[in-house]
Design a protein around this motif. Structure first.
Motif, PDB file in Angstrom:
ATOM      1  N   SER A  53      15.896  27.632  37.019  1.00 59.25           N
ATOM      2  CA  SER A  53      16.661  28.944  36.717  1.00 59.25           C
ATOM      3  C   SER A  53      17.309  28.935  35.131  1.00 59.25           C
ATOM      4  N   GLY A  54      17.906  30.181  34.768  1.00 65.48           N
ATOM      5  CA  GLY A  54      18.443  30.163  33.670  1.00 65.48           C
ATOM      6  C   GLY A  54      17.756  30.994  32.758  1.00 65.48           C
ATOM      7  N   GLY A  55      18.344  31.423  31.594  1.00 64.81           N
ATOM      8  CA  GLY A  55      17.666  32.279  30.763  1.00 64.81           C
ATOM      9  C   GLY A  55      18.245  33.736  30.806  1.00 64.81           C
ATOM     10  N   ALA A  56      17.222  34.433  30.582  1.00 67.05           N
ATOM     11  CA  ALA A  56      17.553  36.002  30.666  1.00 67.05           C
ATOM     12  C   ALA A  56      17.866  36.325  31.959  1.00 67.05           C
ATOM     13  N   ALA A  57      19.019  37.073  32.319  1.00 67.77           N
ATOM     14  CA  ALA A  57      19.443  37.452  33.479  1.00 67.77           C
ATOM     15  C   ALA A  57      19.520  39.005  33.641  1.00 67.77           C
ATOM     16  N   SER A  58      19.243  39.225  34.915  1.00 60.30           N
ATOM     17  CA  SER A  58      19.357  40.886  34.863  1.00 60.30           C
ATOM     18  C   SER A  58      20.193  40.900  36.423  1.00 60.30           C
ATOM     19  N   GLU A  59      20.899  42.138  36.400  1.00 60.38           N
ATOM     20  CA  GLU A  59      21.609  42.413  37.866  1.00 60.38           C
ATOM     21  C   GLU A  59      20.466  42.581  38.962  1.00 60.38           C
ATOM     22  N   ALA A  60      20.961  42.093  40.035  1.00 53.20           N
ATOM     23  CA  ALA A  60      20.235  42.272  41.319  1.00 53.20           C
ATOM     24  C   ALA A  60      21.046  42.983  42.267  1.00 53.20           C
ATOM     25  N   SER A  61      20.559  43.342  43.377  1.00 48.91           N
ATOM     26  CA  SER A  61      20.991  44.356  44.153  1.00 48.91           C
ATOM     27  C   SER A  61      22.067  43.762  45.345  1.00 48.91           C
ATOM     28  N   MET A  96      26.024  32.872  35.894  1.00 48.36           N
ATOM     29  CA  MET A  96      25.670  31.830  36.607  1.00 48.36           C
ATOM     30  C   MET A  96      24.168  31.949  36.409  1.00 48.36           C
ATOM     31  N   ALA A  97      23.459  33.086  36.597  1.00 47.83           N
ATOM     32  CA  ALA A  97      21.979  33.334  36.548  1.00 47.83           C
ATOM     33  C   ALA A  97      21.484  32.991  34.947  1.00 47.83           C
ATOM     34  N   CYS A 113      22.622  29.889  44.806  1.00 52.36           N
ATOM     35  CA  CYS A 113      21.205  30.438  44.228  1.00 52.36           C
ATOM     36  C   CYS A 113      20.342  30.070  45.329  1.00 52.36           C
ATOM     37  N   VAL A 114      19.024  30.978  45.237  1.00 55.14           N
ATOM     38  CA  VAL A 114      17.863  30.633  46.069  1.00 55.14           C
ATOM     39  C   VAL A 114      16.740  30.864  45.174  1.00 55.14           C
ATOM     40  N   SER A 115      15.655  30.121  45.081  1.00 47.75           N
ATOM     41  CA  SER A 115      14.449  30.074  44.089  1.00 47.75           C
ATOM     42  C   SER A 115      13.733  31.494  44.567  1.00 47.75           C
ATOM     43  N   ASN A 116      13.592  31.975  45.995  1.00 49.95           N
ATOM     44  CA  ASN A 116      12.552  32.877  45.885  1.00 49.95           C
ATOM     45  C   ASN A 116      13.077  34.289  45.667  1.00 49.95           C
ATOM     46  N   GLY A 117      14.526  34.592  45.283  1.00 49.43           N
ATOM     47  CA  GLY A 117      15.112  35.719  44.938  1.00 49.43           C
ATOM     48  C   GLY A 117      15.212  36.719  46.223  1.00 49.43           C
ATOM     49  N   SER A 118      15.210  36.048  47.485  1.00 43.65           N
ATOM     50  CA  SER A 118      15.529  36.845  48.567  1.00 43.65           C
ATOM     51  C   SER A 118      16.757  36.534  49.069  1.00 43.65           C
ATOM     52  N   ALA A 119      17.417  38.038  49.384  1.00 46.41           N
ATOM     53  CA  ALA A 119      18.811  38.040  49.874  1.00 46.41           C
ATOM     54  C   ALA A 119      18.790  37.230  51.272  1.00 46.41           C
ATOM     55  N   SER A 145      33.012  42.206  48.971  1.00 45.51           N
ATOM     56  CA  SER A 145      32.471  42.697  47.463  1.00 45.51           C
ATOM     57  C   SER A 145      31.389  41.696  47.061  1.00 45.51           C
ATOM     58  N   VAL A 146      30.445  42.225  46.605  1.00 40.83           N
ATOM     59  CA  VAL A 146      29.464  41.313  46.252  1.00 40.83           C
ATOM     60  C   VAL A 146      28.966  41.549  44.897  1.00 40.83           C
ATOM     61  N   GLY A 147      28.505  40.507  44.080  1.00 38.78           N
ATOM     62  CA  GLY A 147      27.967  40.644  42.888  1.00 38.78           C
ATOM     63  C   GLY A 147      26.595  39.738  42.982  1.00 38.78           C
ATOM     64  N   ALA A 148      25.779  40.170  42.377  1.00 38.21           N
ATOM     65  CA  ALA A 148      24.405  39.548  42.181  1.00 38.21           C
ATOM     66  C   ALA A 148      23.647  39.767  40.840  1.00 38.21           C
ATOM     67  N   GLY A 149      22.831  38.399  40.634  1.00 39.48           N
ATOM     68  CA  GLY A 149      21.986  38.436  39.516  1.00 39.48           C
ATOM     69  C   GLY A 149      20.868  37.617  39.626  1.00 39.48           C
ATOM     70  N   SER A 150      19.600  37.863  38.907  1.00 36.31           N
ATOM     71  CA  SER A 150      18.569  37.046  39.052  1.00 36.31           C
ATOM     72  C   SER A 150      18.105  36.479  37.347  1.00 36.31           C
ATOM     73  N   SER A 151      17.393  35.391  37.599  1.00 30.97           N
ATOM     74  CA  SER A 151      16.865  34.800  36.500  1.00 30.97           C
ATOM     75  C   SER A 151      15.629  33.985  36.872  1.00 30.97           C
ATOM     76  N   ALA A 152      14.462  34.053  36.235  1.00 29.41           N
ATOM     77  CA  ALA A 152      13.429  33.180  36.386  1.00 29.41           C
ATOM     78  C   ALA A 152      12.976  33.291  38.041  1.00 29.41           C
ATOM     79  N   GLY A 153      13.187  34.567  38.782  1.00 30.93           N
ATOM     80  CA  GLY A 153      12.718  34.342  39.865  1.00 30.93           C
ATOM     81  C   GLY A 153      13.624  33.997  41.116  1.00 30.93           C
TER      82      GLY A 153
END
Length: 162
Positions: A53-61, A96-97, A113-119, A145-153
């Motif tokens: 993981s790592g690199g460009a990150a975007s907000e997840a749900s 973190m992402a 963190c999980v590799s398949n991007g599933s909540a 309270s929740v925060g989420a991000g994703s990167s590289a799946g």
């Protein structure tokens, strides 16, 4: 970096027991101050690298993570908690992402963190850790309270229960 330092300075730090299993870590003793910010391209000491993981990150749900925790609570005979997106926890999840690892910012109860991007996979990983499971199944709280991000799946989450 300045934004992270200001957020850390404004955050009250709590000390919780250290537990680790799988791809998540639980809160670690902080000694009264938040952990150091990650070095450029690195995960801070005490953190865990999420390989690939790592690199460009975007907000997840954040809502998806909250819904998955509430479904887990319901399956265990507990009521649902109100869910709110936290700007601070979202910023932490994005950091973190982008960095490719997980660590505690001093205010979050669980991160992962999980590799398949599933909540639901993230909640499943947390449920396999006694410390994380205990946090998700708390009966003395009414909200999260929740925060989420994703990167590289990968999906990165940070949750604080109150």
């Amino acid at each position: 970096a300045a934004r992270q330092a200001a957020a850390r300075a404004a955050t009250k730090t709590t000390v919780r027991p250290k537990t680790s299993r799988g791809t998540t870590t639980s809160p670690q003793p902080s000694g009264g101050s938040a952990p150091a910010a990650p070095a450029p391209g690195g995960v801070p000491a005490g953190g865990k690298v999420c390989q690939g993981s790592g690199g460009a990150a975007s907000e997840a749900s954040a809502g998806a993570i909250g819904d998955a925790i509430n479904a887990y609570r319901s399956a265990n005979g507990l009521g649902t908690l109100s869910v709110s997106r936290s700007g601070g926890l979202t910023s932490h999840a994005l950091d973190m992402a982008a960095t490719g690892g997980i660590w505690h910012s001093g205010s979050d109860n669980i991160v992962g963190c999980v590799s398949n991007g599933s909540a639901s996979s993230l909640v499943s990983a947390w449920s396999n850790s006694s410390g994380h499971n205990a946090q998700m199944l708390r009966t003395d709280v009414s909200s999260m309270s929740v925060g989420a991000g994703s990167s590289a799946g990968w999906l990165f989450g940070a949750v604080r229960f109150s």
